[in-house]
Design a protein around this motif. Sequence first.
Motif, PDB file in Angstrom:
ATOM      1  N   ASP A  80       0.838  -1.208   0.000  1.00  0.00           N
ATOM      2  CA  ASP A  80       0.000   0.000   0.000  1.00  0.00           C
ATOM      3  C   ASP A  80       0.870   1.254   0.000  1.00  0.00           C
ATOM      4  O   ASP A  80       0.556   2.256  -0.636  1.00  0.00           O
ATOM      5  N   VAL A  81       1.968   1.159   0.712  1.00  0.00           N
ATOM      6  CA  VAL A  81       2.892   2.287   0.839  1.00  0.00           C
ATOM      7  C   VAL A  81       3.480   2.651  -0.526  1.00  0.00           C
ATOM      8  O   VAL A  81       3.540   3.827  -0.897  1.00  0.00           O
ATOM      9  N   PHE A  82       3.885   1.656  -1.287  1.00  0.00           N
ATOM     10  CA  PHE A  82       4.468   1.935  -2.604  1.00  0.00           C
ATOM     11  C   PHE A  82       3.426   2.485  -3.576  1.00  0.00           C
ATOM     12  O   PHE A  82       3.749   3.309  -4.439  1.00  0.00           O
ATOM     13  N   ALA A  83       2.181   2.043  -3.444  1.00  0.00           N
ATOM     14  CA  ALA A  83       1.135   2.583  -4.325  1.00  0.00           C
ATOM     15  C   ALA A  83       1.026   4.094  -4.121  1.00  0.00           C
ATOM     16  O   ALA A  83       0.968   4.866  -5.096  1.00  0.00           O
ATOM     17  N   SER A  84       1.036   4.533  -2.876  1.00  0.00           N
ATOM     18  CA  SER A  84       0.944   5.971  -2.599  1.00  0.00           C
ATOM     19  C   SER A  84       2.229   6.696  -3.000  1.00  0.00           C
ATOM     20  O   SER A  84       2.192   7.849  -3.435  1.00  0.00           O
ATOM     21  N   ALA A  85       3.359   6.017  -2.863  1.00  0.00           N
ATOM     22  CA  ALA A  85       4.636   6.641  -3.239  1.00  0.00           C
ATOM     23  C   ALA A  85       4.651   6.936  -4.740  1.00  0.00           C
ATOM     24  O   ALA A  85       5.103   8.004  -5.171  1.00  0.00           O
ATOM     25  N   VAL A  86       4.147   5.993  -5.536  1.00  0.00           N
ATOM     26  CA  VAL A  86       4.114   6.185  -6.994  1.00  0.00           C
ATOM     27  C   VAL A  86       3.120   7.303  -7.341  1.00  0.00           C
ATOM     28  O   VAL A  86       3.395   8.158  -8.187  1.00  0.00           O
ATOM     29  N   LEU A  87       1.991   7.319  -6.657  1.00  0.00           N
ATOM     30  CA  LEU A  87       1.013   8.400  -6.858  1.00  0.00           C
ATOM     31  C   LEU A  87       1.651   9.753  -6.562  1.00  0.00           C
ATOM     32  O   LEU A  87       1.488  10.724  -7.314  1.00  0.00           O
ATOM     33  N   PHE A  88       2.395   9.815  -5.485  1.00  0.00           N
ATOM     34  CA  PHE A  88       3.069  11.062  -5.094  1.00  0.00           C
ATOM     35  C   PHE A  88       4.097  11.456  -6.141  1.00  0.00           C
ATOM     36  O   PHE A  88       4.152  12.610  -6.590  1.00  0.00           O
ATOM     37  N   ALA A  89       4.911  10.489  -6.574  1.00  0.00           N
ATOM     38  CA  ALA A  89       5.965  10.772  -7.561  1.00  0.00           C
ATOM     39  C   ALA A  89       5.337  11.291  -8.856  1.00  0.00           C
ATOM     40  O   ALA A  89       5.829  12.257  -9.449  1.00  0.00           O
ATOM     41  N   ARG A  90       4.243  10.667  -9.270  1.00  0.00           N
ATOM     42  CA  ARG A  90       3.626  11.056 -10.545  1.00  0.00           C
ATOM     43  C   ARG A  90       2.939  12.408 -10.466  1.00  0.00           C
ATOM     44  O   ARG A  90       2.791  13.085 -11.481  1.00  0.00           O
ATOM     45  N   SER A  91       2.510  12.814  -9.279  1.00  0.00           N
ATOM     46  CA  SER A  91       1.852  14.123  -9.181  1.00  0.00           C
ATOM     47  C   SER A  91       2.805  15.234  -8.767  1.00  0.00           C
ATOM     48  O   SER A  91       2.725  16.339  -9.300  1.00  0.00           O
ATOM     49  N   GLU A  92       3.746  14.950  -7.878  1.00  0.00           N
ATOM     50  CA  GLU A  92       4.615  16.009  -7.358  1.00  0.00           C
ATOM     51  C   GLU A  92       6.020  15.999  -7.959  1.00  0.00           C
ATOM     52  O   GLU A  92       6.814  16.917  -7.713  1.00  0.00           O
TER      53      GLU A  92
ATOM     54  N   ALA B  21       4.960   7.696   5.448  1.00  0.00           N
ATOM     55  CA  ALA B  21       4.294   8.937   5.870  1.00  0.00           C
ATOM     56  C   ALA B  21       3.392   9.451   4.756  1.00  0.00           C
ATOM     57  O   ALA B  21       2.268   9.908   5.000  1.00  0.00           O
ATOM     58  N   VAL B  22       3.881   9.357   3.528  1.00  0.00           N
ATOM     59  CA  VAL B  22       3.093   9.804   2.380  1.00  0.00           C
ATOM     60  C   VAL B  22       1.785   9.010   2.314  1.00  0.00           C
ATOM     61  O   VAL B  22       0.706   9.571   2.115  1.00  0.00           O
ATOM     62  N   HIS B  23       1.898   7.701   2.522  1.00  0.00           N
ATOM     63  CA  HIS B  23       0.698   6.870   2.441  1.00  0.00           C
ATOM     64  C   HIS B  23      -0.320   7.259   3.525  1.00  0.00           C
ATOM     65  O   HIS B  23      -1.521   7.354   3.244  1.00  0.00           O
ATOM     66  N   ALA B  24       0.155   7.493   4.714  1.00  0.00           N
ATOM     67  CA  ALA B  24      -0.773   7.892   5.786  1.00  0.00           C
ATOM     68  C   ALA B  24      -1.464   9.198   5.414  1.00  0.00           C
ATOM     69  O   ALA B  24      -2.688   9.341   5.606  1.00  0.00           O
ATOM     70  N   ALA B  25      -0.711  10.140   4.856  1.00  0.00           N
ATOM     71  CA  ALA B  25      -1.296  11.426   4.466  1.00  0.00           C
ATOM     72  C   ALA B  25      -2.324  11.236   3.353  1.00  0.00           C
ATOM     73  O   ALA B  25      -3.393  11.862   3.364  1.00  0.00           O
ATOM     74  N   VAL B  26      -2.001  10.363   2.408  1.00  0.00           N
ATOM     75  CA  VAL B  26      -2.945  10.089   1.307  1.00  0.00           C
ATOM     76  C   VAL B  26      -4.242   9.500   1.867  1.00  0.00           C
ATOM     77  O   VAL B  26      -5.349   9.883   1.462  1.00  0.00           O
ATOM     78  N   GLU B  27      -4.120   8.593   2.819  1.00  0.00           N
ATOM     79  CA  GLU B  27      -5.308   7.988   3.433  1.00  0.00           C
ATOM     80  C   GLU B  27      -6.168   9.048   4.134  1.00  0.00           C
ATOM     81  O   GLU B  27      -7.396   9.042   4.016  1.00  0.00           O
ATOM     82  N   ILE B  28      -5.518   9.956   4.842  1.00  0.00           N
ATOM     83  CA  ILE B  28      -6.266  11.010   5.537  1.00  0.00           C
ATOM     84  C   ILE B  28      -6.920  11.947   4.522  1.00  0.00           C
ATOM     85  O   ILE B  28      -8.089  12.335   4.662  1.00  0.00           O
ATOM     86  N   ALA B  29      -6.167  12.275   3.467  1.00  0.00           N
ATOM     87  CA  ALA B  29      -6.699  13.181   2.444  1.00  0.00           C
ATOM     88  C   ALA B  29      -7.907  12.548   1.741  1.00  0.00           C
ATOM     89  O   ALA B  29      -8.864  13.232   1.371  1.00  0.00           O
TER      90      ALA B  29
END
Length: 451
Positions: free
Chosen positions: A364-376, A387-395
């Motif tokens: 799950d963590v890597f899924a959010s990491a790739v999402l972050f990399a592709r957007s930011e 940490a990125v994944h937790a933030a994505v879940e909260i968002a």
Amino acid sequence: MRTMFTLDQNDLPKRWYNVLPDLPTPLDPPLHPGTREPIEPAALLGLFARTCVEQEMSTDRFIDIPAPVLDVYRLWRPTPLMRAVHLERVLETPAHIYFKYEGASPTGSHKTNTAVPQAYYNKLEGTKALATETGAGQWGSALAFACQTFGMDCTVFMVRSSYDQKPYRKAMMSVFGARVHASPSRETRAGREALARDPNSFGSLGLAISEAVEAALAGQGTKYSLGSVLNHVLLHQTVIGLEAEQQMQSAGEFPDVVVACVGGGSNFGGLSLPFYRAARERKQATRFLAVEPTVCPSLTRGEYRYDFGDTAETTPLLRMHTLGHAFMPPPIHAGGLRYHGMAPIVSRLVEDGIVEPLAYDQLDVFASAVLFARSEGIIPAPETAHAVHAAVEIARECARTGDEKTILIGFSGHGHFDMGAYTAYLSGDLVRAEAGSNACTGTPAGARLYC
Ligand SMILES: *Cc1c(COP(=O)(O)O)cnc(C)c1O
């Protein structure tokens, strides 16, 4: 919309923040490994710089950052605070997501914030060489850089699983002039004993610490340096949160949620402790989330008790959340989060209900990491990705509820030395830990699932 909040170099904090006088419950003292009585500071001087030992127990709320340390900090500090608007758009969230970018440092993570003062104090006190351990290689690189800056030798014991996964981290340490051994190594008794038990051992941070401590005690003019866990390390890291406080102010916001990953707790402490103080002053109910991997769950599943910092039982005992000092985590890609214990400060704040621990699966963590990399456009280190994944879940939760939360992520480092991990993720080679399975045993068979 403004998305980058830089600080003038004149606004670089001149003092670190020491949380010890502000803790709701005081910490229990470290114990001597032999007598199990509270340890005398003098007993630590064989291992650590005197100033670090003093800072470890200091009751001063603010401690001056020495001018030569500020001078080196200025190579990369202040680091930027960014608002992740592209990620917000992708998530269609009303949440405001900020991240404090420590990937801007010479070695790509926050670790140089403490490596530099530790090397400096040692140099000042006449130390000739430092020995240390490294998990993912980030701490070893940071200390190699710092030792090189102040003209000291550096020996690094690098956990075997990372040594094999990350040859360029080793190369980086060599560029900065350090000597690097895969741990367990034949250089120390602790290493040779571990190899006798298991010649194919992947190693662990606890074991590498035993090797580095042994090497420091055996070496002439050699001391030991620890990259996380201890109070003085968290103290040095508060430069992150102190900068971020000023930057959030210029963004006109105060975080509702501060979230960072936890290995030993230093980047989390460094970012969140100044906000803990500020939130108390403002009487604001900010949440502090500490994120760890499900396969090394010291905070979410460990016990709060006294334990050794290393495998060979040579370090003082600290009261902390621990999985036991013999714990061998599987070789997940977030090598910096594979530690059995946790900073006593973070552990205490969890016990007092101020810090909330969370654990996530690597997949799950890597899924959010790739999402972050592709957007930011920034590739997070696998540790940071927690940490990125937790933030994505909260968002995402905010997207469902319409809640306009302000989230601040501790972005501890970039993942440019972790592309093997991303390759494994993208090719489908990473597997989820099975529900209910005890991945914590870290048997080689179980471990194969994660690498
Ligand atoms: C070492 C490291 C960590 C974990 O260590 P902490 O002391 O918990 O901060 C997290 N992220 C990165 C990028 C690291 O290098």
